[in-house]
Design an enzyme around this catalytic site. Structure first.
Site, PDB file in Angstrom:
ATOM      1  N   GLY A  54      12.840  -7.455  13.495  1.00  9.99           N
ATOM      2  CA  GLY A  54      11.816  -6.748  14.274  1.00  9.99           C
ATOM      3  C   GLY A  54      12.117  -5.275  14.220  1.00  9.99           C
ATOM      4  O   GLY A  54      13.266  -4.854  14.388  1.00  9.99           O
ATOM      5  N   VAL A  55      11.106  -4.478  13.923  1.00 11.32           N
ATOM      6  CA  VAL A  55      11.338  -3.069  13.616  1.00 11.32           C
ATOM      7  C   VAL A  55      10.473  -2.119  14.430  1.00 11.32           C
ATOM      8  O   VAL A  55      10.540  -0.915  14.248  1.00 11.32           O
ATOM      9  CB  VAL A  55      11.075  -2.787  12.122  1.00 11.32           C
ATOM     10  CG1 VAL A  55      12.083  -3.528  11.266  1.00 11.32           C
ATOM     11  CG2 VAL A  55       9.651  -3.137  11.724  1.00 11.32           C
ATOM     12  N   GLY A  56       9.673  -2.629  15.348  1.00 12.80           N
ATOM     13  CA  GLY A  56       8.645  -1.787  15.953  1.00 12.80           C
ATOM     14  C   GLY A  56       9.133  -0.721  16.900  1.00 12.80           C
ATOM     15  O   GLY A  56       8.481   0.297  17.072  1.00 12.80           O
ATOM     16  N   GLU A  57      10.258  -0.950  17.555  1.00 14.61           N
ATOM     17  CA  GLU A  57      10.521  -0.124  18.727  1.00 14.61           C
ATOM     18  C   GLU A  57      11.669   0.864  18.621  1.00 14.61           C
ATOM     19  O   GLU A  57      11.594   1.975  19.114  1.00 14.61           O
ATOM     20  CB  GLU A  57      10.768  -1.045  19.923  1.00 14.61           C
ATOM     21  CG  GLU A  57       9.535  -1.842  20.291  1.00 14.61           C
ATOM     22  CD  GLU A  57       9.838  -2.840  21.383  1.00 14.61           C
ATOM     23  OE1 GLU A  57      10.416  -3.890  21.065  1.00 14.61           O
ATOM     24  OE2 GLU A  57       9.516  -2.552  22.531  1.00 14.61           O
TER      25      GLU A  57
ATOM     26  N   THR B 159       6.516 -10.151  13.771  1.00 16.36           N
ATOM     27  CA  THR B 159       6.978 -10.616  12.464  1.00 16.36           C
ATOM     28  C   THR B 159       8.147 -11.581  12.618  1.00 16.36           C
ATOM     29  O   THR B 159       8.296 -12.533  11.860  1.00 16.36           O
ATOM     30  CB  THR B 159       7.361  -9.416  11.576  1.00 16.36           C
ATOM     31  OG1 THR B 159       6.207  -8.576  11.462  1.00 16.36           O
ATOM     32  CG2 THR B 159       7.794  -9.852  10.194  1.00 16.36           C
TER      33      THR B 159
ATOM     34  N   SER C  75       1.185  -6.612  10.620  1.00 19.86           N
ATOM     35  CA  SER C  75       1.845  -7.917  10.707  1.00 19.86           C
ATOM     36  C   SER C  75       1.102  -8.993   9.926  1.00 19.86           C
ATOM     37  O   SER C  75       1.708  -9.953   9.453  1.00 19.86           O
ATOM     38  CB  SER C  75       2.022  -8.346  12.169  1.00 19.86           C
ATOM     39  OG  SER C  75       0.787  -8.463  12.818  1.00 19.86           O
TER      40      SER C  75
ATOM     41  N   SER D 254       8.851  -5.913  19.558  1.00 23.90           N
ATOM     42  CA  SER D 254       9.121  -6.043  18.111  1.00 23.90           C
ATOM     43  C   SER D 254       9.169  -7.501  17.692  1.00 23.90           C
ATOM     44  O   SER D 254       9.966  -7.902  16.849  1.00 23.90           O
ATOM     45  CB  SER D 254      10.456  -5.360  17.750  1.00 23.90           C
ATOM     46  OG  SER D 254      10.465  -4.029  18.166  1.00 23.90           O
TER      47      SER D 254
END
Lengths: 288, 746, 83, 159
Positions: B702-705, B520, B479, B517
């Site tokens: 948001g892309v984390g999860e 960012t 990030s 997420s």
């Protein structure tokens, strides 16, 4: 705990003889984590890796002598050894990661006495012998007789393994070892199966040895499977008989790594596949 | 490969610079919590319960206190009882009071000169337990005979409220339309029961912290955490301290995935540091990580799906029980809110049960509760598609929600990109290629909310024309690079002229945990706002220098430009060099509640080979399409997608918790808790879909999860395609598959 | 007028009503008016940050002072976290 | 308690340290020598984060007794770069985004170096098996494997 690194078998013997709580080690892959987790330490940790004889890999013409502490990466990296005994070399190479391969040894794999040790079934089908040093000199016994149960061996007080001897295969003979693990690497065998077969020129099996790992407290030979093979070609029928005999020979447990039913079933599958692979190696004139 | 909607032509956003913190990480200089050494530092060790459930009758620490090197010993009696106050359960999880609720529950802690001394002393503590009955499964703990974990626990969400305590925390229900009517109108009805085991986040860095408590009553804590502001408040609460007595410095964090959004060690280290007057470091072993932290919960789910012959889903009925671990949570509620989200339907009846049992308390793990729910839903949808002879992508497109449709949990969907993910997979090389021989192919989709919450950022311009961006978001996946890229885009400054920093609790404004997420998205929004404030200041400085109206100054590509054209443009560096003359240093801070987090969707396709004689599976090919909104740093977006997929593969195939009859974990090591290794996998092909989130200045979602949500069902569907088996219990390990094939019957 | 929707679990406090129209400038005002219409509901929704509010599709935690736009669609939902 | 004196070469420097005989080499490198780039992920040889080269051979330092290091040559991640000049593996890991949290990175770099020292032209499958003793939970291995393959190309081209 004291660390000792003797440079001769005799020196190691005297260290071991003088102290009942002393322990020999080669790879230490179990010893170090156990100590860190707070288990009791030995009084002396005797490192065998400074003894040349225990780190050797010797080609004696008709046989190989493998030092008890010789890293398995030395075996897999030796073309002549791997050509003579492809199944044993492959089994040795399955012990842990590349990191572990530079520490693990046939001696350590055998003397840890885990029922799931990969190299032991492969040594057993090749009639390997263990040379053991003790106060009264050395004795040589079949590898198959070393392990007496999970975690226990026939080595007496003051004794330690010096080397493994394996005869090179006779003509038209080869070996194979296969194991089942859930991942592709880094697991302990759920089932292991080793086979050595001899075929005559017409493809009939004249001798066979089959051994299983991780399906009983110690490595299991499967005479019924061997009998089923000898005297005929490697066929669907004989392989089915091998599988059935292997499954029947198992005496496994249910544990975190596998069930009884699974081990029994897969032992048959792997025994069959190991026979097939060994036979293919013979037909291809050696290592495949 | 990127499926891109039209978007502005960015100069920095969407490029792939080397991350700013990368160099230290490849030369071994990055400092993690366990790497910190302070003068006079002691080492802590924790004594943990060997029992799954027991009363603590007495604890005798006298022998331990007398041992060499021991400087401090603490037990639950040394910490305040917070009762029902916030963090009350957390306090009892950090160190047990009258009862231990799972094997591994902390009972006492020792600080001594060396690790070995601390360990030996901890083992000399005598604890007298009265062992109680325990529950390890949902069925056991929901049974009327189950031993009660918490005396006052009355099930919420049931009318009238029960009068007696149970292990059922809450019943949740989401209802729409008439589910009986839905099934009456259906041409096809499929139903199954599913189960999943707890799964550990499996970060490679064990939990670690160092606390240094001074004589002024204040403490400094270095920790491995996804949110140091939460560490500050939670640590203060557990100690009964005022928050301002605790300063938390975030170390580099060696993986979190949700598992490091809570605390375990910090109050123990602070208290022992206070008592000994020395810094105290505590580092967990891997064995402790498995026994005492995480996991994401196990579940038992019963789903029934109705559909018409044209593929229209008529309704879904779900009964979903989720483990919470030893203390109450809301896992089942999240399961209900996510289970049918990738689909539209008129009727639904979703019932959730949260239960406590004698296992470690849940911690978040990537899109918590959604993967198990999607496993059940997308397996059944695959079965529907098979029954009516419809392509698995087509049935999903047929039922795909779009903007304005009601989401199952209530509100209408804002702009979402599920349709684009489905189309990206449909049009992919992978999906168009034939399924390899002896293999099967599976499809599944997944949803996660994504969240906003509070973030702060400070951007300072340095006198040489570089910038420092300080945020409060610990960087768990790149990030910092994203923050620098957004600041570069705003200021028109080269991305390598920007130094992104994660500030401690005393140098940057409050920022919520890096979870959901959100970093960012939300912290990025604060960075952009601070940069826009700075751009205004820069224009004013130029107008001062030019003695003109600020409205005549534009900010273009890192320069102040005089729009009437009377002056030569001034670079940012020229303005900062003269900053003292024009009004002083240039800096801006933004603190905000980020609104408008954009929901995330993803669709996956996987090819799996199955060895029908051994039950062994092999992942042959894997492709994921995921809506990122806008990919700020595409490499790290891909990295999040690939990481989530592989965690999902592990969950589907081999990861599981194994307990013995006494409730002790049997596989608390990376040897037997089998996370995927490199040789288990193919490359993970990624398709970044970009349907910008209108609520974010750069369209970030948001892309984390969400990447961890589809793999379970995708793999189950591929196994079905390869073998004809419907695997409804995870993991789909070789013994399970072989048993299902009927080859391994006793 | 805000369009307020109640989840099935909340309808025990609304006598089964699923949707109402309320004139309110902020969530706080909205909750106060809902309490007048359905005694007990306000307290249920106000349980310190136990409830988040979705306004026009976006979920907002700790939303008591949040403005409610004209014709907004409002849902009371569970607060979210994540990994 | 008397401690054992170990003399060895680490990253090109002659180093002496004192250790307990029962201590692991990992603990000695971190606590006694101060090389914090050697990471602990498991302490049981299952994750590879503590990988070092000992006399050129890849090892988990958590499985070696510290006194065994006497007289050996050790390489840790701190010794991979040539001054300011990064090893091609380090550069490729940076450019290929082969790291996220970074805790496994030192072990992967050392293991990958051991592989390329032995096999300068590995296949993807060979890379995957050679790195199977190193766990990464962030990346799914994709970018790590690609970066190792790319570094192999670069090393071959410069030789």
């Amino acid at each position: 705990m004291k660390y000792a690194a003797p440079t001769s078998v005799e020196e190691a013997q005297s260290l071991l003889a003088g102290d009942a709580d002393a322990k020999v080690f080669a790879g230490a892959t179990d010893l170090v984590p156990q100590m860190r987790a707070g288990r009791p330490e030995p009084s002396i940790a005797i490192d065998l890796k400074k003894i040349d004889r225990l780190m050797a890999l010797g080609d004696n013409g008709g046989s190989w002598t493998i030092g008890a502490a010789t890293p398995t990466s030395s075996l897999t990296g030796n073309g002549a050894f791997s050509g003579d005994l492809p199944g044993l070399s492959y089994a040795a190479g399955l012990i842990g990661s590349d990191q572990i391969q530079n520490r693990s040894s046939l001696g350590g794999n055998l003397c840890n006495a885990s029922p799931a040790a990969d190299s032991v079934p492969a040594m057993v089908v090749n009639d390997a012998r263990a040379v053991i040093a003790g106060a009264d000199g050395t004795r040589t016994i079949p590898v198959a007789d070393v392990v007496t149960g999970p975690g226990s061996t026939c080595l007496g007080d003051g004794e330690f393994l010096v080397e493994i001897e394996v005869d090179k295969p006779t003509a038209n003979t080869s070996d194979a070892y296969l194991r089942m693990i859930p991942r592709t690497e880094m697991d302990i065998a759920v089932v292991g199966a080793a086979a050595r077969v001899t075929l005559d020129d017409s493809g009939n099996c004249t001798a066979a040895t089959i051994a299983l790992g991780a399906v009983a407290p110690t490595v299991v030979r499967v005479p019924d499977a061997e009998t089923a093979l000898v005297g005929g070609p490697i066929s669907d029928e004989s392989l089915a008989a091998v599988a059935a005999a292997a499954s029947a020979a198992c005496n496994p447990i249910d544990d975190k790594r596998g069930t009884i039913a699974y081990r029994r079933q897969v032992a048959g599958v792997l025994a069959k596949r190991a026979v097939l692979q060994a036979a293919e190696r013979v037909q291809n004139g050696g290592a495949a | 490969m990127t499926a891109t909607e039209e978007r502005p032509d960015y100069k920095y956003v969407g490029t792939r610079p080397i991350r700013h913190d990368g160099l230290d990480k490849v030369i071994g200089k990055a400092r993690y919590a366990a790497d910190l050494v302070l003068p006079g530092m002691l080492h802590g060790h924790i004594l943990r319960s060997p029992h799954a459930h027991a009363k603590i009758v007495s604890i005798d620490t006298s022998a331990a206190e007398a041992m060499p090197g021991v400087k401090s010993v603490v037990t639950g009696a040394d910490f305040p009882d917070l009762g029902a106050a916030p963090n009350g359960d957390l306090a009892k999880n950090v160190i047990a009071r009258d009862k231990v609720l799972y094997e591994g529950h902390a009972v006492a802690a020792v600080a001594a000169g060396t690790r070995r001394e601390a360990m030996d002393a901890a083992n000399a503590i005598v604890v007298n337990y009265e062992v109680l009955g325990h529950s390890l499964t949902i069925d056991q703990t929901m049974s009327p005979d189950a031993e009660i974990l918490h005396d006052g626990l009355i099930t919420r969400g049931i009318e009238p409220a029960p009068t007696e305590a149970s292990n059922i925390v809450a019943r949740t229900c989401f209802e729409r339309g008439d589910i009986d009517q839905a099934f009456a109108e259906s041409d096809v009805i499929v139903e199954r029961e599913f189960s999943t085991t707890p799964i550990h986040q499996g970060y490679i860095e064990p939990h670690a912290c160092v606390a240094d408590t001074g004589q002024d009553g204040k403490t400094v804590v270095w920790c491995s955490s996804q949110g140091h502001f939460r560490v500050r408040s939670a640590t203060a609460d557990v100690l009964g301290w005022d928050t301002s007595r605790v300063k938390v410095i975030p170390a580099e964090i060696g993986g979190g995935f949700g598992g490091k959004t809570t605390i375990y060690l910090e109050p123990l280290a602070v208290e022992m540091s206070a008592r000994s007057g020395r810094p105290v470091k505590i580092v967990m072993t891997r064995d402790e990580v498995f026994r005492a932290t995480g996991p994401t919960p196990g579940s038992k789910l019963k789903l029934k799906v109705g559909a018409k012959n044209d593929g229209t889903i008529t309704g879904v009925k779900a009964w979903m029980a989720y483990e919470n671990g030893a203390f109450p949570g809301n896992a089942a509620m999240l399961g209900c809110m996510t289970v049918v989200s990738p689909y539209t339907m008129e009727h639904m009846y979703l019932e959730g049960f949260d239960v406590v049992l004698n296992k470690p308390v849940n911690a978040a793990y990537r899109a918590p509760s959604a993967p198990m729910a999607a496993f059940a839903m997308d397996t059944l949808l695959d079965e529907v598609a098979e029954n009516i002879g419809m392509d698995p992508i087509e049935i999903r497109l047929h039922n795909c929600p779009s903007e304005g449709d009601p989401a199952p949990y209530g509100p209408k969907w804002p702009t979402i990109g599920l349709k684009e993910c489905l189309e990206a997979i449909r049009d992919s090389d992978h999906y168009k290629s034939p399924v390899p021989e002896n293999a099967g192919r599976g499809i599944a989709s997944g949803f996660w909310f994504n969240i906003g919450e509070a973030s702060s950022a400070t951007v300072n311009l340095n006198e040489n024309g570089t910038a420092t961006v300080v945020t409060g978001s610990p960087d768990i996946g790149g990030s910092r690079a994203s923050m620098a890229l957004m600041a570069a885009e705003e200021l028109g400054l080269d991305v390598y002229s920007i130094t992104p920093v994660v500030g401690d609790t005393e140098v940057v404004g409050f920022t919520d945990v890096t979870e959901g997420s959100r970093a960012t998205f939300a912290t990025g929004m604060a960075v952009v706002e601070a940069c826009r404030d700075l751009k205004m200041q820069l224009r004013q400085r130029a107008s001062t220098a030019w003695d003109c109206d600020v409205e005549e100054v534009e900010w273009v590509d890192g320069h102040a430009v005089h729009s009437p054209g009377d002056h030569e443009a001034l670079s940012l560096a020229a303005i900062t060099a003269a900053a003292k003359r024009t009004g002083g240093p240039l800096g801006a801070t933004a603190s905000l509640n980020a609104r408008g987090a954009g929901p995330a969707f993803s669709t996956h396709v996987v090819d799996i080979a199955v060895d029908k004689e051994t039950g062994q599976t092999q992942v042959l090919r894997y492709t994921t399409a995921q809506d990122a909104g806008t990919a700020i740093h595409p490499s790290y977006v891909e990295g999040q997608m690939q990481g989530g997929v592989v965690q999902g593969i592990g969950w589907a195939l081999n990861e599981e918790y194994i307990h013995d009859a006494d409730g002790r974990m049997e596989n608390s090591s990376f040897l037997d808790y089998r996370i995927p290794v490199a040789s288990d996998l193919p490359m993970i092909e990624t398709i970044i879909v970009e349907v910008p989130n209108p609520s974010h200045p750069y369209g970030v979602r948001g892309v984390g999860e969400v990447g961890i949500v589809p793999p379970l069902a995708a793999i189950a569907n591929a196994v079905h395609d390869a073998t004809g088996l419907r695997m409804s219990d995870l993991p789909m390990s070789p013994p399970r598959i072989l048993a299902a094939l009927g080859e391994a019957v006793e | 007028m805000a369009h307020v929707h109640f989840a099935s679990g909340q309808r025990r406090l609304t006598g089964g009503v699923a949707e109402v129209q309320v004139e309110a400038g902020t969530v706080r005002e909205l909750v106060r008016k809902l309490e007048e219409m359905f005694p007990g509901l306000g307290a249920h929704l106000d349980e310190t940050s136990a409830t988040a509010v979705a306004i026009d599709g976006y979920i907002i935690p700790d939303a008591m002072y949040e403005p409610v736009p004209e014709n907004a669609e409002v849902h009371f939902v569970a607060p979210l976290g994540g990994g | 308690m008397s401690r054992t004196h170990v003399i060895c070469n680490i990253n090109g420097d002659d180093v002496e340290f004192l250790c307990d005989d029962g201590e692991s080499l990992l603990d000695a490198l971190r606590d006694d020598v101060g090389l914090m780039g050697v990471k602990e992920g498991c302490g049981t040889g299952d994750c590879g984060a503590c990988s070092v080269l000992m006399d050129g051979k890849l090892n988990c330092s958590c499985l070696i007794l510290a006194p065994e290091a006497n007289g050996t040559d050790l390489l840790t991640v701190e010794g991979m770069a040539d001054g300011d000049h990064l090893h091609p593996l380090q550069q490729c890991f940076l450019e290929g985004a082969a790291l996220q949290c970074g805790i496994c990175t030192p072990g992967f770099l050392i293991a990958a170096k051991a592989l390329l020292d032995q096999n300068p032209e590995p296949t993807e499958t060979e890379v995957r098996y050679a790195l199977a003793g190193n766990l990464c939970r962030c990346t799914g291995y994709d970018k790590i494997v690609r970066s190792v393959l790319e570094a192999a190309v670069q090393i071959r081209e410069t030789v």
